[in-house]
Design a protein around this motif. Structure first.
Motif, PDB file in Angstrom:
ATOM      1  N   PHE A  39      76.472  40.521   3.329  1.00 15.50           N
ATOM      2  CA  PHE A  39      75.195  41.194   3.100  1.00 15.50           C
ATOM      3  C   PHE A  39      74.096  40.630   3.991  1.00 15.50           C
ATOM      4  CE2 PHE A  39      71.265  41.336   0.358  1.00 15.50           C
ATOM      5  CZ  PHE A  39      71.042  42.689   0.487  1.00 15.50           C
ATOM      6  N   VAL A  40      73.953  39.292   3.996  1.00 17.77           N
ATOM      7  CA  VAL A  40      72.882  38.682   4.774  1.00 17.77           C
ATOM      8  C   VAL A  40      73.156  38.798   6.271  1.00 17.77           C
ATOM      9  CG1 VAL A  40      73.786  36.303   4.886  1.00 17.77           C
ATOM     10  CG2 VAL A  40      71.321  36.703   4.843  1.00 17.77           C
ATOM     11  N   LYS A  41      74.423  38.742   6.669  1.00 18.54           N
ATOM     12  CA  LYS A  41      74.749  38.881   8.091  1.00 18.54           C
ATOM     13  C   LYS A  41      74.411  40.292   8.570  1.00 18.54           C
ATOM     14  CE  LYS A  41      78.030  36.478   9.777  1.00 18.54           C
ATOM     15  NZ  LYS A  41      77.306  35.735  10.837  1.00 18.54           N
ATOM     16  N   SER A  42      74.657  41.281   7.712  1.00 19.05           N
ATOM     17  CA  SER A  42      74.328  42.658   8.055  1.00 19.05           C
ATOM     18  C   SER A  42      72.821  42.826   8.253  1.00 19.05           C
ATOM     19  CB  SER A  42      74.821  43.600   6.952  1.00 19.05           C
ATOM     20  OG  SER A  42      74.417  44.926   7.202  1.00 19.05           O
ATOM     21  N   ILE A  43      72.044  42.250   7.349  1.00 20.79           N
ATOM     22  CA  ILE A  43      70.586  42.324   7.454  1.00 20.79           C
ATOM     23  C   ILE A  43      70.096  41.598   8.706  1.00 20.79           C
ATOM     24  CG2 ILE A  43      68.420  41.584   6.373  1.00 20.79           C
ATOM     25  CD1 ILE A  43      69.826  41.989   3.674  1.00 20.79           C
ATOM     26  N   THR A  44      70.661  40.407   8.942  1.00 21.51           N
ATOM     27  CA  THR A  44      70.258  39.613  10.102  1.00 21.51           C
ATOM     28  C   THR A  44      70.537  40.356  11.397  1.00 21.51           C
ATOM     29  OG1 THR A  44      70.723  37.585   8.867  1.00 21.51           O
ATOM     30  CG2 THR A  44      70.512  37.386  11.238  1.00 21.51           C
ATOM     31  N   LYS A  45      71.696  40.996  11.475  1.00 23.01           N
ATOM     32  CA  LYS A  45      72.034  41.755  12.689  1.00 23.01           C
ATOM     33  C   LYS A  45      71.089  42.937  12.886  1.00 23.01           C
ATOM     34  CE  LYS A  45      76.937  40.593  13.100  1.00 23.01           C
ATOM     35  NZ  LYS A  45      78.332  41.103  13.074  1.00 23.01           N
ATOM     36  N   LYS A  46      70.726  43.601  11.785  1.00 28.19           N
ATOM     37  CA  LYS A  46      69.791  44.720  11.887  1.00 28.19           C
ATOM     38  C   LYS A  46      68.424  44.230  12.357  1.00 28.19           C
ATOM     39  CE  LYS A  46      71.950  47.629   8.336  1.00 28.19           C
ATOM     40  NZ  LYS A  46      71.798  48.212   6.971  1.00 28.19           N
ATOM     41  N   PHE A 105      67.401  32.984   1.489  1.00 25.32           N
ATOM     42  CA  PHE A 105      67.410  34.439   1.302  1.00 25.32           C
ATOM     43  C   PHE A 105      68.525  34.846   0.344  1.00 25.32           C
ATOM     44  CE2 PHE A 105      68.780  38.726   2.292  1.00 25.32           C
ATOM     45  CZ  PHE A 105      67.582  39.426   2.380  1.00 25.32           C
ATOM     46  N   ILE A 106      69.719  34.284   0.546  1.00 28.13           N
ATOM     47  CA  ILE A 106      70.861  34.619  -0.298  1.00 28.13           C
ATOM     48  C   ILE A 106      70.577  34.292  -1.766  1.00 28.13           C
ATOM     49  CG2 ILE A 106      73.246  33.961  -0.860  1.00 28.13           C
ATOM     50  CD1 ILE A 106      73.750  33.669   2.151  1.00 28.13           C
TER      51      ILE A 106
END
Length: 269
Positions: free
Chosen positions: A40-47, A94-95
């Motif tokens: 979830f956080v990796k997806s947000i970070t990439k966006k 954040f997590i």
């Protein structure tokens, strides 16, 4: 305002707004687990990173970009100008929904950091610095701590979360000695904000080892432009290579070196 600073601010705000939106409106159907949280956080970070890269590329298509998320260089024709991007400093915060994280963007020109932006989207605090122009928080000039010794000070540090086994005993001993001498020792989980807080005088000093360039490059300029100093563990300027950093005013740094020099040297041996 320097045009690149203006673009850095724009990019940081856009990315920060995305991160804040994801933080404030969690998916109720989201199944919480370590694996899902990381995804979830990796997806947000990439966006967030993509938004930053898109804005920079629009105005400076030939500049080089160093990405924290992908750990790679987006090479451009102009290698003299390098943008260093950290879309989310404070991932674990954040997590865990601990509201202390930030976006960091820095610009290095011919190997010298010239522009820095660190944006805290939860508090809407924008820390900016331009070489020779000082450090500001939401447009107001910042100066660091005026402490002359460790008595009554707050120091901040960090540890390599993914490499806990590599922490040397000498570093733990050093942290204990600092904790005894200062009023409090804290680990906030966001290196970028730690250094921004040194620049703002909210904390009196910072000490950490083994950092990566994208973790501290923006904060480095904020510290220096606020009238503070930043050195490596030998008192030199090799922190960009070693990742070992001490930050604070000249008096605090002198006190740390005077009382802890043996432990500091053992940390880097």
């Amino acid at each position: 305002m320097h045009p690149m600073l203006n673009i850095a601010i724009r990019a940081a705000r856009v990315a920060g707004n995305l991160i804040a939106k994801c933080y404030e409106i969690p998916d109720n159907n989201y199944e919480v687990s370590k694996k899902d949280n990381n995804y979830f956080v990796k997806s947000i970070t990439k966006k967030a990173e993509s938004l930053i890269v898109e804005i920079i590329r629009k105005f400076y298509p030939h500049h080089t970009l160093l990405s924290e998320e992908l750990r790679e260089l987006y090479s451009g024709k102009n290698t003299d100008v390098q943008w260093i991007i950290t879309p989310l400093s404070g991932t674990y915060n954040f997590i865990k929904r601990f509201p202390h994280f930030s976006v960091s963007i820095a610009v290095r020109i011919k190997n010298n950091t010239k522009i820095a932006v660190i944006y805290d989207p939860i508090r809407n605090e924008l820390f900016t610095a331009s070489s020779g122009k000082g450090t500001q928080l939401n447009g107001y000039r910042l100066r660091g701590s005026t402490a002359r010794n460790l008595n009554g000070t707050i120091l901040v540090t960090g540890f390599p979360v993914n490499q806990k086994h590599s922490i040397k005993n000498s570093y733990i001993i050093l942290m204990k000695k600092l904790f005894i001498q200062c009023a409090d020792l804290r680990r906030t989980g966001s290196t970028a904000l730690d250094l921004a807080y040194v620049a703002a005088g909210r904390v009196d000093g910072f000490l950490e080892m083994g950092l990566k360039p994208w973790e501290f490059t923006g904060g480095e300029l904020l510290v220096r432009e606020s009238g503070n100093l930043i050195t490596d563990f030998t008192g030199g300027n090799d922190y960009l290579v070693s990742g070992n950093i001490i930050a604070g005013n000249s008096s605090i740094i002198k006190v740390i070196f005077k009382t802890m020099s043996k432990d500091l040297m053992q940390c880097i041996e």
